[in-house]
Design an enzyme around this catalytic site. Structure first.
Site, PDB file in Angstrom:
ATOM      1  N   MET A   1       0.837  -1.197   0.000  1.00 33.00           N
ATOM      2  CA  MET A   1       0.000   0.000   0.000  1.00 33.00           C
ATOM      3  C   MET A   1       0.874   1.250   0.000  1.00 33.00           C
ATOM      4  O   MET A   1       2.093   1.173  -0.007  1.00 33.00           O
ATOM      5  CB  MET A   1      -0.919   0.000   1.224  1.00 33.00           C
ATOM      6  N   CYS A   2       0.253   2.372   0.079  1.00 33.35           N
ATOM      7  CA  CYS A   2       0.920   3.663   0.099  1.00 33.35           C
ATOM      8  C   CYS A   2       0.092   4.610   0.959  1.00 33.35           C
ATOM      9  O   CYS A   2      -0.940   4.226   1.501  1.00 33.35           O
ATOM     10  CB  CYS A   2       1.053   4.247  -1.316  1.00 33.35           C
ATOM     11  N   ARG A   3       0.573   5.827   1.076  1.00 36.88           N
ATOM     12  CA  ARG A   3      -0.200   6.910   1.691  1.00 36.88           C
ATOM     13  C   ARG A   3      -0.073   8.114   0.767  1.00 36.88           C
ATOM     14  O   ARG A   3       1.006   8.356   0.193  1.00 36.88           O
ATOM     15  CB  ARG A   3       0.344   7.291   3.067  1.00 36.88           C
TER      16      ARG A   3
END
Length: 279
Positions: A1-3
Site C-alpha cells: 500500500m501507500c499513503r
C-alpha cells in the site's frame, strides 16, 4: 500500500503540508496509523506542486515534481526544498511497492501529464494482464510508453485515456475502478487526481479522509489518514465512494452512486456516468 494527500487552497509550504504535521505524510512513511495493508512506506516518495495558481478561466499550469526511490525520511535535500517551495495545489505520496514492480523513482507517484497529477494507494494482482482482461482501449504505444513497470503507472495510463477524451475527472476514476474491480475483486484502488483546481478521489479498499478549512481563500485537504492526533476536523470517506472537491466545497457520492456503480468503459472511452456538477 501507500499513503497520499492532495491540497488546494491558499499558498502553503510543502513543509506545512508534509513534514510539519505531527501525523502527516512524513510520519506515515514510517508509522502509519490507519493503513490496512503493509506497515511501512519506504519504497520511494514523490511530491507534485503547481508553481503558479491556475488563472480563473485560463489553462492550468503544468505542475513540477520531485521524486526519489529512497524513503522520505532519508532524503537530506527535502527539508530545504519543503521550507522553500510554496504552492496553492499539491499532491504527494509515499510508496509501499507492489511485489514484482520496478523500484526506481519513476514508479513513485505522482504521475503526471499536462495539468494532471495522479496517485494510486493500493495494489492490483496480475496487473500486466489488466488491459486484456478489462478490454480497456490502450494502444501498444501507450503500453510501451508507461513511465514505470508497476500497477500504478498502468492505472494512470487507463485514466489518462479517458481524461484525454474529455471525460470528467470523477467519471474517469470511477470507470477505471469499476473495470478493474470487475476482473480483480481483490484489488485495492484508492485513486487521487488533481489538475490544480479540483480534486477527485476514490476510496476502494483502504482509508480516505478529507478536511475543509473555511477562511480567506478556503482550503481542502484529502488524505489517506488524518495528520493530527485526534483527527479533529477530518471526515472519513465511506468505502466504495467518490469524492469531488474544490476549495469552495466537497461532495462525497455514497457507495450506491460511487465507483462500483459506474458503467465499465467500452471502446471507445465512455461518456460521463456520474455527472459530478459543481463541487
Amino acid at each position: 500500500m501507500c499513503r497520499h494527500l492532495a491540497y488546494l487552497g491558499p499558498p502553503r509550504t510543502l513543509a506545512e503540508l508534509i513534514t510539519a504535521p505531527p501525523y502527516g505524510l512524513h510520519r506515515q512513511s514510517w508509522a502509519p496509523r490507519r493503513q490496512r495493508h503493509g506497515t511501512v512506506n519506504a519504497d520511494g516518495f514523490g511530491i507534485g506542486w503547481y508553481p503558479e495558481p491556475a488563472p480563473p478561466g485560463g489553462p492550468a499550469p503544468e505542475p513540477a515534481r520531485y521524486r526519489r526511490s529512497i524513503p522520505l525520511w532519508a532524503d537530506g535535500n527535502l527539508p530545504d526544498l519543503a521550507r522553500a517551495v510554496r504552492s496553492t495545489a499539491v499532491l504527494a505520496a509515499v510508496r509501499s511497492a507492489t511485489a514484482g514492480t520496478s523500484q526506481d523513482e519513476a514508479a513513485a507517484a505522482p504521475f503526471a501529464a499536462g495539468p494532471w497529477l495522479f496517485s494510486h494507494n493500493g495494489a492490483v494482482s496480475r496487473w500486466t494482464d489488466l488491459p486484456a482482461d478489462t478490454g480497456w482501449p490502450l494502444s501498444p504505444a501507450a503500453l510501451l510508453s508507461l513511465e514505470a513497470r508497476c500497477d500504478s503507472a498502468l492505472l494512470w495510463a487507463m485514466t489518462l485515456t479517458l481524461l484525454r477524451s474529455g471525460t470528467p475527472a470523477g467519471d474517469a476514476l470511477a470507470a477505471v475502478v469499476h473495470a478493474t474491480a470487475a476482473v480483480r475483486p481483490d484489488a485495492r484502488l484508492n485513486l487521487l487526481l488533481t489538475d490544480g483546481r479540483s480534486i477527485a478521489a476514490v476510496r476502494h479498499g483502504d482509508t480516505l479522509w478529507w478536511r475543509a478549512e473555511p477562511g480567506p481563500g478556503n482550503a481542502v485537504t484529502v488524505a489517506s489518514e488524518p495528520d493530527t492526533e485526534d483527527g479533529t476536523g477530518w471526515q472519513e470517506v465511506p468505502d466504495r465512494s467518490l469524492l469531488l472537491a474544490t476549495p469552495a466545497g466537497t461532495r462525497v457520492l455514497p457507495p450506491a452512486d460511487g465507483p462500483s456503480a459506474a458503467a465499465p468503459p467500452p471502446p471507445p472511452p465512455p461518456s460521463a456516468v456520474l455527472a459530478p456538477g459543481p463541487a
